[in-house]
Write an enzyme that holds these catalytic residues in place. Structure first.
Site, short mmCIF file in Angstrom:
data_model
loop_
_atom_site.label_atom_id
_atom_site.label_comp_id
_atom_site.label_asym_id
_atom_site.label_seq_id
_atom_site.Cartn_x
_atom_site.Cartn_y
_atom_site.Cartn_z
N GLU A 98 0.82 -1.21 0.00
CA GLU A 98 0.00 0.00 0.00
C GLU A 98 0.86 1.26 0.00
O GLU A 98 0.57 2.22 -0.72
CB GLU A 98 -0.94 0.00 1.22
CG GLU A 98 -2.08 -0.98 1.12
CD GLU A 98 -2.99 -0.71 -0.05
OE1 GLU A 98 -3.35 0.47 -0.27
OE2 GLU A 98 -3.33 -1.66 -0.78
N CYS A 144 -16.67 4.83 -20.22
CA CYS A 144 -17.99 5.29 -20.66
C CYS A 144 -17.92 6.26 -21.82
O CYS A 144 -18.93 6.49 -22.50
CB CYS A 144 -18.74 5.92 -19.48
SG CYS A 144 -17.89 7.32 -18.73
#
Length: 386
Positions: free
Chosen positions: A40, A204
């Site tokens: 992380e 999209c």
């Protein structure tokens, strides 16, 4: 705000990940909190492709939190060299010591306690808790902020506290009920933002793939995909000049450890002058028609050292390359000056050290300085890489 979307977002995202999410990353499907934590931190501000190469190497050298805590900071910084944002490496080292001293070498599973560890923020604490302990802990990194702002039509700049607070509350509301789903859900959020709901080229807006949320996404329905989330317009990064001394004696070069709280903190670099603000339309450094003397250069880069004996053993100064380096919030022009010393002069500052070129791979160096010195090494048939 769509209650239906809130209710089924987690399940829909998990289903998307099973088909289109990233698979087989070396830090996936592991529950060792140490390994999760390292991945992380390394993934912050670093591209996945780079981490794929460096993460296994780091874990091999420091396989446990105990090993990392016991290692000299210079070893950690050397292993981190090239990844940038070196505060992360210093915090890794400090955090490992903290885990050993305060938690007996075991990471806590409570996100609140994780957040108290050095270098671990709220989102990173949530990720560690979710991946390693299956805790219902939210994350809110830049990718997740973008996803939520678009899906739910969150207006206002994401840097604003009120907007950020709303996004945190929303992220908690969206968590799956089943704790066993937390690792894949958290990974799906990260992957969806990194690969599909991207900043500039979300799927999209293309015909290649169909977004599973296209009929529910408020940004898509209102033609604001590229407008959300709102961002504060950043001021132009300031630019600076400085001069750097590349002093050599035989096969050694003089390096100086940088202050911990400075840029490149804790790394070894060339002695440098104070940074000067670069005026608009000015040349990056000293005029090309003007050269420094050895004395002037030493006064600039080592103002606290007695330089009379050093100057006597030095050959004439040579102007080297000028390097431009772009930081996150500023730009720096570094003029390199080559000087050769006949003696390995001793300096009063303990942070000044003669280092053989063949040993440079054992030290954490800023990337532009590492590349510069590597060029010197290659010219003599060596290589400073580990």
């Amino acid at each position: 705000m769509s209650e239906a979307l809130i209710k089924h977002l987690a399940a829909k995202l998990i289903a998307w990940h099973g088909k289109d999410g990233r698979q087989g990353l070396p830090w996936q499907s592991i529950r060792d909190p140490y390994a999760v934590w390292v991945s992380e931190i390394m993934l912050q501000q670093t591209q996945v492709a780079t981490v794929l190469e460096r993460y296994p190497r780091f874990m091999k050298r420091f396989p446990t939190v105990k090993k990392l805590a016991a290692a000299p900071l210079d070893d950690v910084l050397a292993e981190w060299a090239g990844l940038g944002y070196y505060t992360r490496a210093r915090n890794l080292h400090a955090c490992a010591k903290q885990v050993m001293e305060e938690f007996g070498g075991k990471f806590p599973n409570d996100p609140v306690l994780l957040e108290q560890l050095k270098g671990i923020g709220r989102s990173t604490a949530g990720a560690i808790a979710a991946f390693a302990f299956h805790e219902r802990a939210p994350i809110l990194d830049a990718n997740v902020k973008r996803i939520l702002a678009r899906l739910f039509g969150v207006d206002g700049a994401i840097q604003e506290k009120a907007v950020n607070d709303d996004l945190w509350q929303l992220s908690k509301t969206l968590l799956p009920k089943n704790t066993l789903d937390m690792p894949v859900y958290t990974q799906a959020l990260m992957d969806f933002g990194a690969t599909w709901c991207t900043s500039r080229k979300p799927v999209c807006l293309s015909e290649a793939r169909k977004c599973p949320f296209e009929k529910e996404c408020q940004a898509n329905l209102s033609d604001q995909v590229l407008l959300l989330p709102r961002k504060v317009i950043k001021a132009k990064s300031p630019e600076f000049n400085c001069d750097m001394l590349l002093l050599r004696h035989g096969d050694s070069v003089l390096l100086q450890r940088r202050p911990d709280k400075a840029i490149w903190g804790g790394l070894w670099s060339l002695p440098e002058s104070d940074w000067r603000a670069k005026e608009k339309n000015s040349k990056p450094s000293f005029s090309k028609s003007v050269d420094l003397t050895v004395k002037e250069l030493f006064q600039l880069v080592l103002p606290n050292e007695k330089i009379s004996s050093v100057i006597k053993s030095c050959k004439p100064i040579e102007r080297g390359v000028e390097i431009k380096h772009i930081f996150t919030h500023r730009r720096l022009w570094m003029q390199i000056w080559h000087v050769t010393s006949g003696d390995a002069v001793k300096f009063s500052d303990d942070d000044l050290k003669w280092i053989p070129l063949r040993q440079l791979g054992n030290y954490g160096l800023p990337q532009p300085i590492k590349l510069l010195l590597q060029g010197l090494n290659l010219a003599r048939g060596d290589d400073l890489r580990n």
